[in-house]
Design a protein around this motif. Sequence first.
Motif, PDB file in Angstrom:
ATOM      1  N   ASP A  72      -7.875   4.533  -5.633  1.00 12.49           N
ATOM      2  CA  ASP A  72      -7.452   2.996  -5.141  1.00 12.49           C
ATOM      3  C   ASP A  72      -7.261   2.869  -6.595  1.00 12.49           C
ATOM      4  N   TRP A  73      -5.968   2.371  -7.428  1.00 14.39           N
ATOM      5  CA  TRP A  73      -5.300   1.938  -8.387  1.00 14.39           C
ATOM      6  C   TRP A  73      -4.754   0.794  -7.814  1.00 14.39           C
ATOM      7  N   LEU A  74      -4.429  -0.550  -8.900  1.00 11.90           N
ATOM      8  CA  LEU A  74      -4.003  -1.013  -8.915  1.00 11.90           C
ATOM      9  C   LEU A  74      -2.870  -2.460  -9.969  1.00 11.90           C
ATOM     10  N   ASP A  75      -1.491  -1.416  -9.678  1.00 13.22           N
ATOM     11  CA  ASP A  75      -0.418  -1.845 -10.668  1.00 13.22           C
ATOM     12  C   ASP A  75       0.393  -2.982 -10.256  1.00 13.22           C
ATOM     13  N   TRP A  76       0.109  -4.203 -11.914  1.00 15.09           N
ATOM     14  CA  TRP A  76       0.626  -5.281 -11.687  1.00 15.09           C
ATOM     15  C   TRP A  76       1.820  -5.466 -12.727  1.00 15.09           C
ATOM     16  N   SER A  93      -3.250  10.905  -1.730  1.00 14.68           N
ATOM     17  CA  SER A  93      -4.678  10.491  -1.706  1.00 14.68           C
ATOM     18  C   SER A  93      -4.743   9.538  -2.595  1.00 14.68           C
ATOM     19  N   ILE A  94      -3.769   9.041  -3.103  1.00 13.85           N
ATOM     20  CA  ILE A  94      -3.981   8.073  -4.523  1.00 13.85           C
ATOM     21  C   ILE A  94      -2.999   7.093  -3.664  1.00 13.85           C
ATOM     22  N   ARG A  95      -3.997   5.551  -3.290  1.00  8.84           N
ATOM     23  CA  ARG A  95      -3.192   4.322  -2.716  1.00  8.84           C
ATOM     24  C   ARG A  95      -3.667   3.279  -3.593  1.00  8.84           C
ATOM     25  N   VAL A  96      -1.887   2.662  -3.944  1.00  8.93           N
ATOM     26  CA  VAL A  96      -1.931   1.869  -4.688  1.00  8.93           C
ATOM     27  C   VAL A  96      -1.006   0.289  -4.402  1.00  8.93           C
ATOM     28  N   THR A  97      -2.228  -0.215  -4.851  1.00  8.21           N
ATOM     29  CA  THR A  97      -1.985  -1.929  -4.479  1.00  8.21           C
ATOM     30  C   THR A  97      -0.911  -2.676  -5.638  1.00  8.21           C
ATOM     31  N   CYS A  98       0.282  -2.381  -5.150  1.00  6.54           N
ATOM     32  CA  CYS A  98       1.177  -3.107  -5.848  1.00  6.54           C
ATOM     33  C   CYS A  98       1.635  -5.166  -6.230  1.00  6.54           C
ATOM     34  N   ARG A  99       1.277  -5.553  -7.363  1.00  4.54           N
ATOM     35  CA  ARG A  99       1.617  -6.951  -7.323  1.00  4.54           C
ATOM     36  C   ARG A  99       2.326  -7.318  -8.540  1.00  4.54           C
ATOM     37  N   GLU A 100       2.981  -8.586  -8.436  1.00  6.03           N
ATOM     38  CA  GLU A 100       4.094  -8.724  -8.767  1.00  6.03           C
ATOM     39  C   GLU A 100       3.733 -10.294  -9.625  1.00  6.03           C
ATOM     40  N   ASN A 101       3.238 -11.012  -9.300  1.00  5.78           N
ATOM     41  CA  ASN A 101       3.224 -12.051  -9.069  1.00  5.78           C
ATOM     42  C   ASN A 101       2.880 -13.047 -10.543  1.00  5.78           C
ATOM     43  N   GLU A 133       0.864  -1.147   0.071  1.00  9.29           N
ATOM     44  CA  GLU A 133       0.367  -0.137   0.033  1.00  9.29           C
ATOM     45  C   GLU A 133       0.734   0.999   0.094  1.00  9.29           C
ATOM     46  N   ALA A 134       0.344   2.195  -0.826  1.00  9.71           N
ATOM     47  CA  ALA A 134       0.834   3.136  -0.481  1.00  9.71           C
ATOM     48  C   ALA A 134       1.026   4.424   0.528  1.00  9.71           C
ATOM     49  N   PRO A 135       1.108   4.712   0.765  1.00  5.33           N
ATOM     50  CA  PRO A 135       2.244   5.557   1.549  1.00  5.33           C
ATOM     51  C   PRO A 135       0.701   6.049   2.384  1.00  5.33           C
ATOM     52  N   ALA A 136      -0.249   6.564   3.770  1.00  9.20           N
ATOM     53  CA  ALA A 136      -1.526   6.665   4.269  1.00  9.20           C
ATOM     54  C   ALA A 136      -1.865   7.990   3.759  1.00  9.20           C
ATOM     55  N   ARG A 169     -11.041  16.741  -7.463  1.00 10.92           N
ATOM     56  CA  ARG A 169     -10.432  17.271  -6.053  1.00 10.92           C
ATOM     57  C   ARG A 169     -11.835  17.273  -6.389  1.00 10.92           C
ATOM     58  N   LYS A 170     -11.661  19.720  -6.521  1.00 14.05           N
ATOM     59  CA  LYS A 170     -12.437  20.264  -6.988  1.00 14.05           C
ATOM     60  C   LYS A 170     -14.157  19.791  -6.639  1.00 14.05           C
ATOM     61  N   ALA A 171     -14.208  19.024  -7.782  1.00 13.39           N
ATOM     62  CA  ALA A 171     -14.900  18.061  -8.078  1.00 13.39           C
ATOM     63  C   ALA A 171     -16.039  16.678  -7.597  1.00 13.39           C
ATOM     64  N   GLY A 172     -14.968  16.319  -5.921  1.00 15.53           N
ATOM     65  CA  GLY A 172     -15.105  15.570  -5.407  1.00 15.53           C
ATOM     66  C   GLY A 172     -15.366  13.905  -6.048  1.00 15.53           C
ATOM     67  N   ILE A 173     -14.189  13.934  -7.387  1.00 15.98           N
ATOM     68  CA  ILE A 173     -14.350  12.885  -7.670  1.00 15.98           C
ATOM     69  C   ILE A 173     -13.527  11.812  -7.705  1.00 15.98           C
ATOM     70  N   LYS A 174     -13.649  10.839  -7.278  1.00 16.38           N
ATOM     71  CA  LYS A 174     -12.598   9.568  -7.179  1.00 16.38           C
ATOM     72  C   LYS A 174     -12.504   9.528  -8.716  1.00 16.38           C
ATOM     73  N   VAL A 175     -10.608   8.869  -8.830  1.00 22.94           N
ATOM     74  CA  VAL A 175     -10.334   8.639  -9.683  1.00 22.94           C
ATOM     75  C   VAL A 175      -9.627   6.751  -9.280  1.00 22.94           C
ATOM     76  N   ASP A 176     -10.272   5.724  -9.922  1.00 25.72           N
ATOM     77  CA  ASP A 176      -9.808   4.541  -9.487  1.00 25.72           C
ATOM     78  C   ASP A 176      -9.026   3.901 -11.019  1.00 25.72           C
ATOM     79  N   GLY A 177      -8.060   3.238 -10.861  1.00 26.23           N
ATOM     80  CA  GLY A 177      -8.015   2.511 -11.812  1.00 26.23           C
ATOM     81  C   GLY A 177      -6.258   1.308 -11.882  1.00 26.23           C
ATOM     82  N   VAL A 178      -6.274   0.698 -12.703  1.00 26.69           N
ATOM     83  CA  VAL A 178      -5.920  -0.638 -13.092  1.00 26.69           C
ATOM     84  C   VAL A 178      -4.245  -0.537 -14.008  1.00 26.69           C
ATOM     85  N   THR A 179      -3.012  -0.370 -13.497  1.00 30.33           N
ATOM     86  CA  THR A 179      -1.913  -0.742 -14.779  1.00 30.33           C
ATOM     87  C   THR A 179      -1.724  -1.884 -14.933  1.00 30.33           C
TER      88      THR A 179
END
Length: 339
Positions: free
Chosen positions: A297-301, A14-22, A8-11, A262-272
């Motif tokens: 929240d982003w997933l980076d695999w 504002s963007i939380r990144v989950t990193c997977r490698e397998n 997990e990215a540092p608390a 941010r100003k409009a309160g829109i959360k942006v999630d994604g996958v890479t």
Amino acid sequence: MASPTTIEAPAQSSIRVTCRENRSAANAAVQHIIKPFASLILRPGSGEPKGSPRLNPHKHAERICKIRESQTEDTWIYTFENPLESERRTPPAHKIYYFAGGGFRGVPEKEHWLLCAELSMKLPEYEINLVSYPLAPNSPASHSFAHLERLYDALAERSRKENFRVTLFGDSSGGNIVLVLGLYAASKYLQSPSGQCPVETIMAMCPATDLRNENPDIDVVDPRDPILSRKTTTEVAHGWKGELSLSDPRVSPILADLSAFRKAGIKVDGVTAGNDVLTPDAILFRKKLGECGVQGDWLDWEKQMHCFPLLFPFHVHEGTAGKDWILDVLRVNVKSGAK
């Protein structure tokens, strides 16, 4: 296979990144098998007629869900109805509008229809809608976005009247479109903010974020990408932009003022995905979101191919895990109010 490593990215980010490698042996085999046919996947064709093409829902998706066809602002929309929820007593408070990838010129494939059916079956909190948006070469970006802006304005007005929030979800080129359309939604809201912005969240799977295609890190990934290449994405970008410049934020959203989210309160999630030439720019885009204080929240695999969650119908482990990660984020967004 060992369990994926999740970091997990540092608390304070504002963007939380989950990193997977397998990577499983089956996944590696799929990438090896696909690579020789990559040139056929996004091959240019004569294209669809101007405007929103009318689609034929895939028969496998129709076996899972009832799919209802309608039009809004001359745009064909396909609504998935979970047979278990056919007696829904209250209108949905959340609606997903899905924009399928295909190099800005291809209609949704079987995997897109099946993903929407899966979303409908697993996310009773949402109504799932697949949008048939105008495609290049006969409807490039310079013409399509006026069409899409009219569509959004109609959906925004409906959301206010019917009291539902919108999630824009897209993969690949569709990911590009939902980011650009989300920025339009944010700008419209900020012109006269009242209540909540109709768009609550965006989910961008392996999005194209910078159609200039100038990032030198693309050359590092290029030999590993089994589907796309710098050459292919450059050709696709020029086919989509029409009369616009590749530096126009309507085709390269990384160049927009992302603080609007941010100003409009829109959360942006994604996958890479690590073996995807679109990822170097998508990572820069993700970092820019964080610098602007946008929640996400982003997933980076690593070692995964472009849009790998679409592999879930083939029972490829990473495809299923990626799809389930998306489902989990969408569920949490409803419970937390996307904050």
